[in-house]
Design a protein around this motif. Structure first.
Motif, PDB file in Angstrom:
ATOM      1  N   ASP A   8       0.837  -1.188   0.000  1.00  0.00           N
ATOM      2  CA  ASP A   8       0.000   0.000   0.000  1.00  0.00           C
ATOM      3  C   ASP A   8       0.881   1.250   0.000  1.00  0.00           C
ATOM      4  N   CYS A   9       0.532   2.217  -0.828  1.00  0.00           N
ATOM      5  CA  CYS A   9       1.272   3.482  -0.958  1.00  0.00           C
ATOM      6  C   CYS A   9       2.658   3.287  -1.582  1.00  0.00           C
ATOM      7  N   MET A  10       2.885   2.152  -2.217  1.00  0.00           N
ATOM      8  CA  MET A  10       4.161   1.909  -2.886  1.00  0.00           C
ATOM      9  C   MET A  10       3.931   1.813  -4.390  1.00  0.00           C
ATOM     10  N   SER A  11       4.844   2.385  -5.159  1.00  0.00           N
ATOM     11  CA  SER A  11       4.764   2.313  -6.613  1.00  0.00           C
ATOM     12  C   SER A  11       5.245   0.942  -7.078  1.00  0.00           C
TER      13      SER A  11
ATOM     14  N   ASP B  50       9.095   0.955  -6.688  1.00  0.00           N
ATOM     15  CA  ASP B  50       9.349   0.467  -5.329  1.00  0.00           C
ATOM     16  C   ASP B  50       9.267  -1.056  -5.216  1.00  0.00           C
TER      17      ASP B  50
ATOM     18  N   ARG C 272       8.822   0.769   7.570  1.00  0.00           N
ATOM     19  CA  ARG C 272       7.657   1.494   8.074  1.00  0.00           C
ATOM     20  C   ARG C 272       7.819   1.850   9.549  1.00  0.00           C
TER      21      ARG C 272
ATOM     22  N   MET D 227       1.647   6.958  10.212  1.00  0.00           N
ATOM     23  CA  MET D 227       1.405   6.574   8.833  1.00  0.00           C
ATOM     24  C   MET D 227       0.867   5.150   8.734  1.00  0.00           C
TER      25      MET D 227
ATOM     26  N   ASP E 229       1.442  -3.236  10.720  1.00  0.00           N
ATOM     27  CA  ASP E 229       2.368  -3.010   9.612  1.00  0.00           C
ATOM     28  C   ASP E 229       3.824  -3.158  10.035  1.00  0.00           C
TER      29      ASP E 229
END
Length: 256
Positions: free
Chosen positions: A131-134, A138, A178, A244, A249
């Motif tokens: 999640d939130c990673m390209s 990434d 994270r 975040m 996580d």
């Protein structure tokens, strides 16, 4: 193979057969042993069509996800083998020099893409780790960094790392990233001193491995060393910062 690819190949094959008939029956008499010259335009066209059919068959063996992965992998390989920046990975650059670009580009689809997707799918069973990673910038690099055998790039399907073991390594790395991201955010939020994480590296890493939450650790260290809070209210009395990530996580794969 997908239906639309099969239909495409069928049309190409029919075209090739029609050209064969035209060459052997209407242009040159095959029964008499007459052979068309190499520069025959119909023969050239027929051979091009045959090559197109072969290419379509090979491409049709890959799903769109495999092709997407292969393209991203090839992009990553170029980044780590042709760049003079800190992106360069020497073992991959050396491997490319040894086998050549064509071989490595082919490996992107024939060897690495399917393996990467297996690792990706296993990681996804842990929730939403990406999640939130390209994906191309990434996720693919994060997985491909582990595509090694005895310290060198895997050269064949037989030498690819175990997908499940690789997935566990990838998930552990994401969890660590994270945790530290939120630890730095907490240090900046509570003490205006993000470098606190670096100053107490061993203590903080032990706390992370023990399952402590980053904000709690940062608060305890700041209070222990009587750091000044940027807020008149004591740091401990301030409401928790917005993190975040969720506590889950931060968990290592074996803890999840």
């Amino acid at each position: 193979m997908h239906d639309h690819v099969n239909s495409y190949i069928e049309v190409i094959d029919q075209t090739k057969e029609a050209l064969d008939e035209a060459i052997n029956t209407h242009i040159y008499d095959a029964q008499s042993g007459e052979v068309p010259p190499a520069d025959c335009s119909f023969l050239k066209l027929r051979n091009k069509v045959a090559l197109t059919a072969d290419l379509a068959r090979r491409l049709g063996a890959f799903t769109h996800l495999e092709m997407e992965a292969a393209l991203c992998i090839w992009e990553w390989i170029n980044d780590v083998t042709l760049s003079d920046t800190d992106q360069k990975i020497d073992v991959w650059a050396t491997y490319r020099e040894g086998v050549g670009s064509m071989e490595l580009r082919s490996a992107s689809s024939n060897i690495y893409a399917g393996w990467l997707l297996k690792v990706y799918d296993i990681c996804q069973t842990a929730g939403e780790p990406f999640d939130c990673m390209s994906y191309d910038w990434d996720v693919v690099p994060l997985i491909m960094e582990h595509c090694l055998h005895d310290g060198h790039p895997a050269a064949s399907g037989d030498t690819l790392p175990d997908p499940r073991a690789t997935a566990i390594t990838v998930l552990a790395k994401i969890a660590k990233q994270r945790w530290y991201e939120d630890a730095r955010k907490a240090a900046k939020h509570h003490w205006s001193y993000e470098e606190l994480v670096d100053d107490f590296e061993e203590v903080i890493e032990k706390a992370r491995l023990d399952g402590e939450m980053p904000e709690k650790v940062i608060l305890e260290i700041g209070e222990q060393y009587d750091l000044d809070s940027p807020d008149p209210i004591s740091a401990a009395a301030r409401p928790p910062m917005f993190l975040m990530f969720k506590p889950s996580d931060y968990l290592l794969p074996e803890q999840a």
